[in-house]
Every structure is written in structure tokens, then in C-alpha cells.
Scaffold this motif. Sequence first.
Motif, PDB file in Angstrom:
ATOM      1  N   LEU A  51      39.614  39.795  51.282  1.00  0.00           N
ATOM      2  CA  LEU A  51      39.313  38.452  51.572  1.00  0.00           C
ATOM      3  C   LEU A  51      40.109  37.461  50.950  1.00  0.00           C
ATOM      4  CD1 LEU A  51      35.365  38.779  51.181  1.00  0.00           C
ATOM      5  CD2 LEU A  51      36.688  38.563  53.051  1.00  0.00           C
ATOM      6  N   LEU A  52      40.834  37.592  49.792  1.00  0.00           N
ATOM      7  CA  LEU A  52      41.859  36.799  49.029  1.00  0.00           C
ATOM      8  C   LEU A  52      43.055  36.661  50.113  1.00  0.00           C
ATOM      9  CD1 LEU A  52      41.871  37.275  45.183  1.00  0.00           C
ATOM     10  CD2 LEU A  52      41.778  35.065  46.538  1.00  0.00           C
ATOM     11  N   ILE A  53      43.646  37.836  50.378  1.00  0.00           N
ATOM     12  CA  ILE A  53      44.719  37.934  51.043  1.00  0.00           C
ATOM     13  C   ILE A  53      44.731  37.367  52.571  1.00  0.00           C
ATOM     14  CG2 ILE A  53      46.483  39.366  52.171  1.00  0.00           C
ATOM     15  CD1 ILE A  53      45.911  41.445  49.896  1.00  0.00           C
ATOM     16  N   ASN A  54      43.671  37.501  53.268  1.00  0.00           N
ATOM     17  CA  ASN A  54      43.550  36.926  54.539  1.00  0.00           C
ATOM     18  C   ASN A  54      43.189  35.298  54.374  1.00  0.00           C
ATOM     19  OD1 ASN A  54      40.840  36.575  54.485  1.00  0.00           O
ATOM     20  ND2 ASN A  54      40.328  38.596  55.333  1.00  0.00           N
ATOM     21  N   ILE A  78      39.912  31.827  45.504  1.00  0.00           N
ATOM     22  CA  ILE A  78      39.857  32.446  44.309  1.00  0.00           C
ATOM     23  C   ILE A  78      38.482  33.069  43.937  1.00  0.00           C
ATOM     24  CG2 ILE A  78      38.852  30.066  43.398  1.00  0.00           C
ATOM     25  CD1 ILE A  78      40.469  30.361  40.752  1.00  0.00           C
ATOM     26  N   GLU A  79      38.451  33.800  43.078  1.00  0.00           N
ATOM     27  CA  GLU A  79      37.084  34.815  42.769  1.00  0.00           C
ATOM     28  C   GLU A  79      37.245  34.693  41.324  1.00  0.00           C
ATOM     29  OE1 GLU A  79      36.265  37.696  41.320  1.00  0.00           O
ATOM     30  OE2 GLU A  79      38.378  38.312  41.090  1.00  0.00           O
ATOM     31  N   CYS A  80      36.093  34.429  40.574  1.00  0.00           N
ATOM     32  CA  CYS A  80      35.862  34.557  39.093  1.00  0.00           C
ATOM     33  C   CYS A  80      34.787  35.139  38.836  1.00  0.00           C
ATOM     34  CB  CYS A  80      36.260  33.209  38.512  1.00  0.00           C
ATOM     35  SG  CYS A  80      36.420  33.233  36.854  1.00  0.00           S
ATOM     36  N   THR A 113      40.876  35.791  40.126  1.00  0.00           N
ATOM     37  CA  THR A 113      42.095  36.073  40.947  1.00  0.00           C
ATOM     38  C   THR A 113      42.320  35.097  42.134  1.00  0.00           C
ATOM     39  OG1 THR A 113      40.656  37.346  42.415  1.00  0.00           O
ATOM     40  CG2 THR A 113      41.583  38.521  40.292  1.00  0.00           C
ATOM     41  N   MET A 114      43.528  35.117  42.381  1.00  0.00           N
ATOM     42  CA  MET A 114      44.020  34.538  43.455  1.00  0.00           C
ATOM     43  C   MET A 114      45.116  34.967  44.399  1.00  0.00           C
ATOM     44  SD  MET A 114      44.618  31.560  40.537  1.00  0.00           S
ATOM     45  CE  MET A 114      44.954  33.014  39.506  1.00  0.00           C
ATOM     46  N   PHE A 169      46.618  37.306  38.946  1.00  0.00           N
ATOM     47  CA  PHE A 169      45.478  37.028  38.010  1.00  0.00           C
ATOM     48  C   PHE A 169      45.692  35.810  36.870  1.00  0.00           C
ATOM     49  CE2 PHE A 169      45.458  41.485  39.166  1.00  0.00           C
ATOM     50  CZ  PHE A 169      44.046  41.599  39.211  1.00  0.00           C
ATOM     51  N   SER A 170      44.763  35.229  36.572  1.00  0.00           N
ATOM     52  CA  SER A 170      44.548  34.127  35.696  1.00  0.00           C
ATOM     53  C   SER A 170      44.511  34.417  34.350  1.00  0.00           C
ATOM     54  CB  SER A 170      43.298  33.204  35.941  1.00  0.00           C
ATOM     55  OG  SER A 170      42.248  34.080  35.439  1.00  0.00           O
TER      56      SER A 170
END
Length: 293
Positions: free
Chosen positions: A92-95, A100-102, A228-229, A117-118
Amino acid sequence: MAALAAALVAGMACTAYADETATLKRIAATSTIRIGQRVSSVPFSYHADRRRVVGYSQDIMLNIVAAVQNELKLQSLTIALAPITSQNWIPLLINGTIDIECSSTSHTVDREQKVAFSNTIFVIGTRILSHKDAGIKDFGDLAGRRVVITAGTTAERSLHRFNEEHSAGMVITAAKEHDVAFQQLEAGTVAAFVMDDALLYGERAKAREPDDWIVTGTPLALEAYACTMRRDDAPFKALVDRAIATLMASGEARTLYDKWFTQPIPPKGMNLNWPISNRLVELFNAPNDRPIE
């Protein structure tokens, strides 16, 4: 023909714009940030009711959103939420479904090949949740027993590796989410739930009788949680890292820890009663984006 040519040129321009636009440019253009949310990672990111996501990581995420809005000088910034699992968050991040998800995602070297990664937001150890009368004190006591983990997690890989290296003969099953795994443990279909200790404390706090359950075992591994981003978007990562570092330098991160780990939390006023670790204090004093390997 002229109209067709114009349409083709416009189409080419849109394609080029999409290819060249980084995350911050897209957010500025749409006034929307797309966030992936875990819904059962207590106390990091979870549903306190059917609609409201709360938690330690969620509070950090809201600070990041405020930093993005301030950086882009937007009068308003809409948050578009998308539920994620351990299995689907990377695609879902790549597409581009999320920006961002945290939540409760472990930073590993392998995953760095796919996502960015943050700065680290938490440090955990992979441990065991079991009934206090089960006679389980460490991983060696799981030999020959049925054990549940959450599918797609680093804990799953660590446990399978331990099982093979020690010929422990565990029967390992995987649940889609943490709460489902704990339901199996409460029902008695498995003897133990192996997962990140912070998440185990969260599940224990939700139990009908929390004192019946213990978190135990020498950690199989220590890991760093981070947001992550997408990779190769240095300006967005830098902004996220600054927001997290500012939280830690100001003392707000410690306040958030106390709020979610040492005080009653929604929806039922459960308390994890988990004092802060020396490793996390060290992290707050010196923020960094390194995995623990």
C-alpha cells in the motif's frame, strides 16, 4: 486531429507530473495526507470505538501531520485513513494508496530495501504471553506446545528460527491480528502468544482477568519501531524525522509514554502499568533512525 493531439499532450503532461511529484507536492496540491492505520495494536494504534483510532503512535502521527501542515502553510489538511495489516502495508505504501504509516512496525535492514523508516519511536523485545499457571518462563518451555504469533511480523520469523535451531517441536500457528491471537490464547487452543512485549502488555490489559496472564521470557530479539514512508523521498522523510526529534527533545514523547503505558487508556480504562525502559530513555535523549540488529 488538433483536439486529439491536445488530449494526448495533456495526457503525457499528467503522466510526467505524476512521475515527478514527491509526497509533499502531492499533499500540497490535494490538501490531503493518506495515512495507514493499524486497528488492533494496543496501545500504539487501535480502535477505541468503531470509528476512532487512538494510541501512542497515533499521537505521534498527529504531530507529524501538524508539522506537514505547518511546512506547507496549508489552512487545512484532510487526513484520509486506510486500515492496514502486517501483510499489506508495504504494497500500500509502494503503490501510493498511503503516504505514511505510524503504528507498530519494526525497522529491519531487509525492509529498508522496500520502504524508508523514520526516526525510531519505540524499542521492544520479542517475548511470551501465557497463563500464569502454564509453567512457561522462557522460550525453552514452549517445546512441543502450540504457539500463536501474528502473521507477517518479525516475531514470526524469529520464533520459526528459534524453533528450527533448537529443534523445539513447537506447533506454530499464525493469526491475522494481535487481538485474534490473544483470543486463541484465552480460549485455550494455544499455550502461548509470542509477539512484541509492548503489544503483549496491551493484549493482557484487555483480558477479562489481566492478572491471570504474564509476559515472560528472555527477548528473542530487540527491535526498533518506526514510521514508514516510500523510499527516495528525502524531503518528506526529513520533515517526519524533525517532527519526531522535536517531540523527544521537548519532553512531549515522555509525556506520551506515560499517557499510554502508565495510566488508564480507552476504551475501558485499562492500565498497562509498564515503566519506561532505559533503552527508550536513551532513545529520547538521542533520536536516530537506525534499526537494532
